[in-house]
Design a protein around this motif. Structure first.
Motif, mmCIF file in Angstrom:
data_model
loop_
_atom_site.group_PDB
_atom_site.id
_atom_site.type_symbol
_atom_site.label_atom_id
_atom_site.label_comp_id
_atom_site.label_asym_id
_atom_site.label_seq_id
_atom_site.Cartn_x
_atom_site.Cartn_y
_atom_site.Cartn_z
ATOM 1 N N THR A 184 -18.046 -6.078 9.962
ATOM 2 C CA THR A 184 -19.227 -6.415 10.738
ATOM 3 C C THR A 184 -20.467 -5.958 9.982
ATOM 4 O OG1 THR A 184 -17.981 -6.075 12.776
ATOM 5 C CG2 THR A 184 -20.372 -6.123 12.970
ATOM 6 N N VAL A 185 -21.410 -6.844 9.783
ATOM 7 C CA VAL A 185 -22.639 -6.504 9.073
ATOM 8 C C VAL A 185 -23.349 -5.363 9.796
ATOM 9 C CG1 VAL A 185 -24.903 -7.357 8.354
ATOM 10 C CG2 VAL A 185 -22.898 -8.822 8.168
ATOM 11 N N GLY A 186 -23.742 -4.343 9.036
ATOM 12 C CA GLY A 186 -24.470 -3.216 9.603
ATOM 13 C C GLY A 186 -23.591 -2.096 10.126
ATOM 14 N N SER A 187 -22.299 -2.300 10.172
ATOM 15 C CA SER A 187 -21.391 -1.250 10.627
ATOM 16 C C SER A 187 -20.850 -0.493 9.421
ATOM 17 C CB SER A 187 -20.219 -1.844 11.409
ATOM 18 O OG SER A 187 -20.669 -2.419 12.599
ATOM 19 N N PRO A 188 -20.766 0.827 9.521
ATOM 20 C CA PRO A 188 -20.290 1.616 8.381
ATOM 21 C C PRO A 188 -18.770 1.517 8.221
ATOM 22 C CG PRO A 188 -20.692 3.050 10.238
ATOM 23 C CD PRO A 188 -21.137 1.664 10.656
ATOM 24 N N ARG A 189 -18.328 1.802 7.020
ATOM 25 C CA ARG A 189 -16.879 1.870 6.796
ATOM 26 C C ARG A 189 -16.361 3.170 7.388
ATOM 27 N NH1 ARG A 189 -15.967 3.176 0.415
ATOM 28 N NH2 ARG A 189 -16.483 5.367 0.540
ATOM 29 N N ARG A 190 -15.058 3.223 7.624
ATOM 30 C CA ARG A 190 -14.409 4.426 8.158
ATOM 31 C C ARG A 190 -13.570 5.045 7.052
ATOM 32 N NH1 ARG A 190 -11.024 3.560 13.292
ATOM 33 N NH2 ARG A 190 -11.248 5.787 13.372
ATOM 34 N N GLU A 191 -13.548 6.364 7.017
ATOM 35 C CA GLU A 191 -12.721 7.064 6.041
ATOM 36 C C GLU A 191 -12.051 8.236 6.723
ATOM 37 O OE1 GLU A 191 -13.033 9.239 1.681
ATOM 38 O OE2 GLU A 191 -14.632 7.894 2.343
ATOM 39 N N GLY A 192 -10.795 8.462 6.374
ATOM 40 C CA GLY A 192 -10.068 9.583 6.943
ATOM 41 C C GLY A 192 -9.010 10.093 5.994
ATOM 42 N N GLU A 193 -8.595 11.318 6.234
ATOM 43 C CA GLU A 193 -7.556 11.957 5.424
ATOM 44 C C GLU A 193 -6.184 11.653 5.997
ATOM 45 O OE1 GLU A 193 -6.046 16.391 4.036
ATOM 46 O OE2 GLU A 193 -7.875 16.195 5.224
ATOM 47 N N ILE A 194 -5.263 11.295 5.132
ATOM 48 C CA ILE A 194 -3.898 11.025 5.564
ATOM 49 C C ILE A 194 -3.176 12.357 5.746
ATOM 50 C CG2 ILE A 194 -1.683 9.996 4.898
ATOM 51 C CD1 ILE A 194 -3.330 7.809 3.476
ATOM 52 N N LEU A 195 -2.722 12.585 6.980
ATOM 53 C CA LEU A 195 -2.039 13.824 7.333
ATOM 54 C C LEU A 195 -0.526 13.685 7.253
ATOM 55 C CD1 LEU A 195 -4.086 14.785 10.517
ATOM 56 C CD2 LEU A 195 -4.468 15.536 8.154
ATOM 57 N N GLU A 196 -0.046 12.465 7.459
ATOM 58 C CA GLU A 196 1.398 12.230 7.502
ATOM 59 C C GLU A 196 1.682 10.790 7.099
ATOM 60 O OE1 GLU A 196 4.872 12.383 10.920
ATOM 61 O OE2 GLU A 196 3.023 13.524 11.227
ATOM 62 N N MET A 233 0.849 -1.170 0.000
ATOM 63 C CA MET A 233 0.000 0.000 0.000
ATOM 64 C C MET A 233 0.893 1.230 0.000
ATOM 65 S SD MET A 233 -3.014 0.991 2.700
ATOM 66 C CE MET A 233 -3.993 -0.390 2.174
ATOM 67 N N GLN A 234 0.555 2.178 -0.866
ATOM 68 C CA GLN A 234 1.318 3.416 -0.950
ATOM 69 C C GLN A 234 0.354 4.594 -0.964
ATOM 70 O OE1 GLN A 234 4.579 3.626 -3.528
ATOM 71 N NE2 GLN A 234 5.482 1.998 -2.350
ATOM 72 N N ALA A 235 0.707 5.640 -0.243
ATOM 73 C CA ALA A 235 -0.155 6.818 -0.148
ATOM 74 C C ALA A 235 0.701 8.064 -0.044
ATOM 75 C CB ALA A 235 -1.058 6.702 1.072
ATOM 76 N N LYS A 236 0.031 9.204 -0.190
ATOM 77 C CA LYS A 236 0.687 10.488 0.023
ATOM 78 C C LYS A 236 -0.243 11.362 0.860
ATOM 79 C CE LYS A 236 -0.637 12.541 -4.439
ATOM 80 N NZ LYS A 236 -1.802 11.761 -4.640
ATOM 81 N N VAL A 237 0.298 12.414 1.432
ATOM 82 C CA VAL A 237 -0.498 13.326 2.246
ATOM 83 C C VAL A 237 -1.658 13.848 1.401
ATOM 84 C CG1 VAL A 237 -0.465 15.546 3.438
ATOM 85 C CG2 VAL A 237 1.431 13.951 3.732
ATOM 86 N N ASP A 281 -4.307 11.984 0.555
ATOM 87 C CA ASP A 281 -5.096 10.824 0.139
ATOM 88 C C ASP A 281 -6.036 10.432 1.273
ATOM 89 O OD1 ASP A 281 -3.776 10.693 -2.280
ATOM 90 O OD2 ASP A 281 -2.524 8.980 -1.734
ATOM 91 N N HIS A 282 -7.002 9.586 0.948
ATOM 92 C CA HIS A 282 -7.936 9.099 1.958
ATOM 93 C C HIS A 282 -7.720 7.614 2.189
ATOM 94 C CE1 HIS A 282 -11.189 12.454 1.834
ATOM 95 N NE2 HIS A 282 -9.967 12.932 1.900
ATOM 96 N N LEU A 283 -7.750 7.239 3.454
ATOM 97 C CA LEU A 283 -7.686 5.837 3.853
ATOM 98 C C LEU A 283 -9.112 5.383 4.137
ATOM 99 C CD1 LEU A 283 -6.027 3.322 4.644
ATOM 100 C CD2 LEU A 283 -5.956 4.249 6.967
ATOM 101 N N ILE A 319 -6.655 2.841 -0.354
ATOM 102 C CA ILE A 319 -6.384 4.265 -0.492
ATOM 103 C C ILE A 319 -7.188 4.817 -1.655
ATOM 104 C CG2 ILE A 319 -4.586 5.974 -1.015
ATOM 105 C CD1 ILE A 319 -4.137 4.632 1.686
ATOM 106 N N THR A 320 -7.762 6.015 -1.466
ATOM 107 C CA THR A 320 -8.391 6.732 -2.572
ATOM 108 C C THR A 320 -7.681 8.076 -2.731
ATOM 109 O OG1 THR A 320 -10.083 7.771 -1.187
ATOM 110 C CG2 THR A 320 -10.646 5.649 -2.183
ATOM 111 N N HIS A 321 -7.761 8.600 -3.943
ATOM 112 C CA HIS A 321 -7.106 9.866 -4.269
ATOM 113 C C HIS A 321 -8.199 10.880 -4.609
ATOM 114 C CE1 HIS A 321 -3.468 7.439 -4.512
ATOM 115 N NE2 HIS A 321 -4.144 6.625 -5.309
#
Length: 61
Positions: free
Chosen positions: A15-27, A1-5, A7-9, A57-59
Motif C-alpha cells: 500500500t502506497v504510504g504504508s511502511p514495511r514491517r520487520e521482525g526477528e525470527i524467534l522460532e 524461503m529459508q531462515a534461522k533463529v 534472522d529478520h523477516l 529474509i535478512t541476516h
C-alpha cells in the motif's frame, strides 16, 4: 524461503504510504528453515507467520 533463529523477516508494504514491517525470527517451525516462523515484530507483538511473495529474509550482523 529459508531462515534461522535470529534472522529478520521483512515484509514490504503493498500500500502506497504504508511502511514495511520487520521482525526477528524467534522460532522456525518448518523443515530445513522453511516457514512457518514465529516472529517478534518491531512493535513487540509476536505471532506465527507464513511469509508471502512480498517478504524476504535478512541476516543481521
Amino acid at each position: 524461503m529459508q531462515a534461522k533463529v535470529g534472522d529478520h523477516l521483512v515484509v514490504e508494504s503493498n500500500t502506497v504510504g504504508s511502511p514495511r514491517r520487520e521482525g526477528e525470527i524467534l522460532e522456525v517451525r518448518g523443515a530445513d528453515g522453511a516457514p512457518p516462523y514465529v516472529v517478534r515484530w518491531e512493535d513487540g507483538h509476536e505471532g506465527m507467520n507464513y511469509p508471502g511473495p512480498d517478504a524476504h529474509i535478512t541476516h543481521p550482523g
